[in-house]
Design a protein around this motif. Structure first.
Motif, PDB file in Angstrom:
ATOM      1  N   ASP A 166       0.887  -1.191  -0.074  1.00 51.04           N
ATOM      2  CA  ASP A 166       0.000  -0.207   0.079  1.00 51.04           C
ATOM      3  C   ASP A 166       0.969   1.398  -0.038  1.00 51.04           C
ATOM      4  OD1 ASP A 166       0.805   0.033   2.619  1.00 51.04           O
ATOM      5  OD2 ASP A 166      -1.125  -0.157   3.585  1.00 51.04           O
ATOM      6  N   LYS A 167       1.936   1.346   0.181  1.00 49.44           N
ATOM      7  CA  LYS A 167       3.222   2.189   0.228  1.00 49.44           C
ATOM      8  C   LYS A 167       3.560   2.287  -1.384  1.00 49.44           C
ATOM      9  CE  LYS A 167       3.740   3.156   4.702  1.00 49.44           C
ATOM     10  NZ  LYS A 167       3.341   4.430   5.303  1.00 49.44           N
ATOM     11  N   ILE A 168       3.406   1.469  -2.082  1.00 50.97           N
ATOM     12  CA  ILE A 168       3.805   1.376  -3.674  1.00 50.97           C
ATOM     13  C   ILE A 168       2.978   2.406  -4.396  1.00 50.97           C
ATOM     14  CG2 ILE A 168       4.337   0.298  -5.747  1.00 50.97           C
ATOM     15  CD1 ILE A 168       5.479  -1.777  -3.804  1.00 50.97           C
ATOM     16  N   VAL A 169       3.596   3.379  -5.165  1.00 50.92           N
ATOM     17  CA  VAL A 169       2.901   4.458  -6.035  1.00 50.92           C
ATOM     18  C   VAL A 169       2.615   3.630  -7.384  1.00 50.92           C
ATOM     19  CG1 VAL A 169       2.947   6.607  -7.112  1.00 50.92           C
ATOM     20  CG2 VAL A 169       3.905   6.456  -4.471  1.00 50.92           C
ATOM     21  N   GLY A 170       3.823   2.999  -7.858  1.00 52.34           N
ATOM     22  CA  GLY A 170       3.685   2.201  -9.079  1.00 52.34           C
ATOM     23  C   GLY A 170       4.931   1.907  -9.787  1.00 52.34           C
ATOM     24  N   LYS A 171       5.036   1.355 -10.885  1.00 52.90           N
ATOM     25  CA  LYS A 171       6.026   0.632 -11.544  1.00 52.90           C
ATOM     26  C   LYS A 171       6.409   1.996 -12.582  1.00 52.90           C
ATOM     27  CE  LYS A 171       7.488  -2.796 -15.005  1.00 52.90           C
ATOM     28  NZ  LYS A 171       6.906  -4.104 -15.650  1.00 52.90           N
ATOM     29  N   THR A 172       7.879   1.930 -12.680  1.00 54.16           N
ATOM     30  CA  THR A 172       8.330   2.981 -13.456  1.00 54.16           C
ATOM     31  C   THR A 172       9.480   2.158 -14.487  1.00 54.16           C
ATOM     32  OG1 THR A 172       9.527   4.917 -13.939  1.00 54.16           O
ATOM     33  CG2 THR A 172      10.194   3.776 -12.109  1.00 54.16           C
ATOM     34  N   SER A 173       9.348   2.408 -15.750  1.00 53.84           N
ATOM     35  CA  SER A 173      10.230   1.788 -16.878  1.00 53.84           C
ATOM     36  C   SER A 173      10.802   2.922 -17.939  1.00 53.84           C
ATOM     37  CB  SER A 173       9.930   0.353 -17.455  1.00 53.84           C
ATOM     38  OG  SER A 173       8.589   0.698 -17.824  1.00 53.84           O
ATOM     39  N   PHE A 174      10.226   3.903 -18.078  1.00 56.64           N
ATOM     40  CA  PHE A 174      10.492   4.790 -19.013  1.00 56.64           C
ATOM     41  C   PHE A 174      10.916   6.105 -18.872  1.00 56.64           C
ATOM     42  CE2 PHE A 174       8.621   7.940 -22.009  1.00 56.64           C
ATOM     43  CZ  PHE A 174       9.665   7.781 -23.282  1.00 56.64           C
TER      44      PHE A 174
END
Length: 188
Positions: A166-174
């Motif tokens: 629940d602390k994770i905002v999201g995934k980034t790869s770009f």
């Protein structure tokens, strides 16, 4: 003539409000920009890299090993790190080799950095899950273990403990800025 001008102005204002509304919804719920702050993910990410965070991906799937995630490290600070350990797993590093449930796991994104090091240096100091805050034997459901790629200069799960989903905002790869660094980062 006067009615036509008013109608034209109204159409423009309406179009702008709709555009701003769509942009607001996309930013709030789907994608948001973030700037890499510091060297903890070198050489994969550089200080000042600007990236897009996919905020909804983990609503439809669980994180995969080696995903690069953004999470709330505190109320005022977000961190970017790589997912190393998943729920139900035991994680340890011995002699610069990652072990998941006792099995060696290759970290190809660290290869360049390891090749640049002297034979007496290590990138990742030895540790095991039980040594981290919380003293878990396996990663509990709803948590992940994260590490920076620049292991000698990263505040990550070794100090912060496991990261709650629940602390994770999201995934980034770009990476979209600076122009000479535009690229999609692959998780392997």
């Amino acid at each position: 003539m006067e009615k036509k001008k008013k109608s034209e102005w109204f159409d423009w204002i309406k179009a702008l409000l709709i555009a701003f509304g769509i942009a607001f919804i996309i930013r709030m719920f789907f994608f948001t920009p973030i700037v890499v702050d510091g060297p903890s993910m070198m050489p994969t990410l550089h200080n000042g890299d600007q990236m897009i965070v996919n905020k909804f991906i983990y609503d439809i799937q669980n994180p995969d090993r080696f995903d690069i995630v953004v999470f709330h490290a505190s109320e005022k600070k977000d961190f970017i790190k790589r997912v190393i350990g998943l729920p139900g797993e035991h994680v340890s590093v011995k002699n610069d080799v990652l072990h998941i449930d006792g099995e060696k796991v290759k970290e190809p994104f660290l290869q360049e950095r390891k090749e640049d090091m002297h034979s007496y240096q290590t990138l990742t100091g030895d540790f095991q899950l039980e040594d981290l805050p919380g003293e878990y034997e396996t990663i509990p459901e709803g948590y992940v273990l994260v590490l920076g790629d620049n292991r000698n200069n990263s505040t990550d799960s070794r100090m912060l403990g496991l990261v709650s989903m629940d602390k994770i905002v999201g995934k980034t790869s770009f990476i979209y800025w600076p122009l000479d660094r535009i690229q999609i980062i692959h998780d392997d």
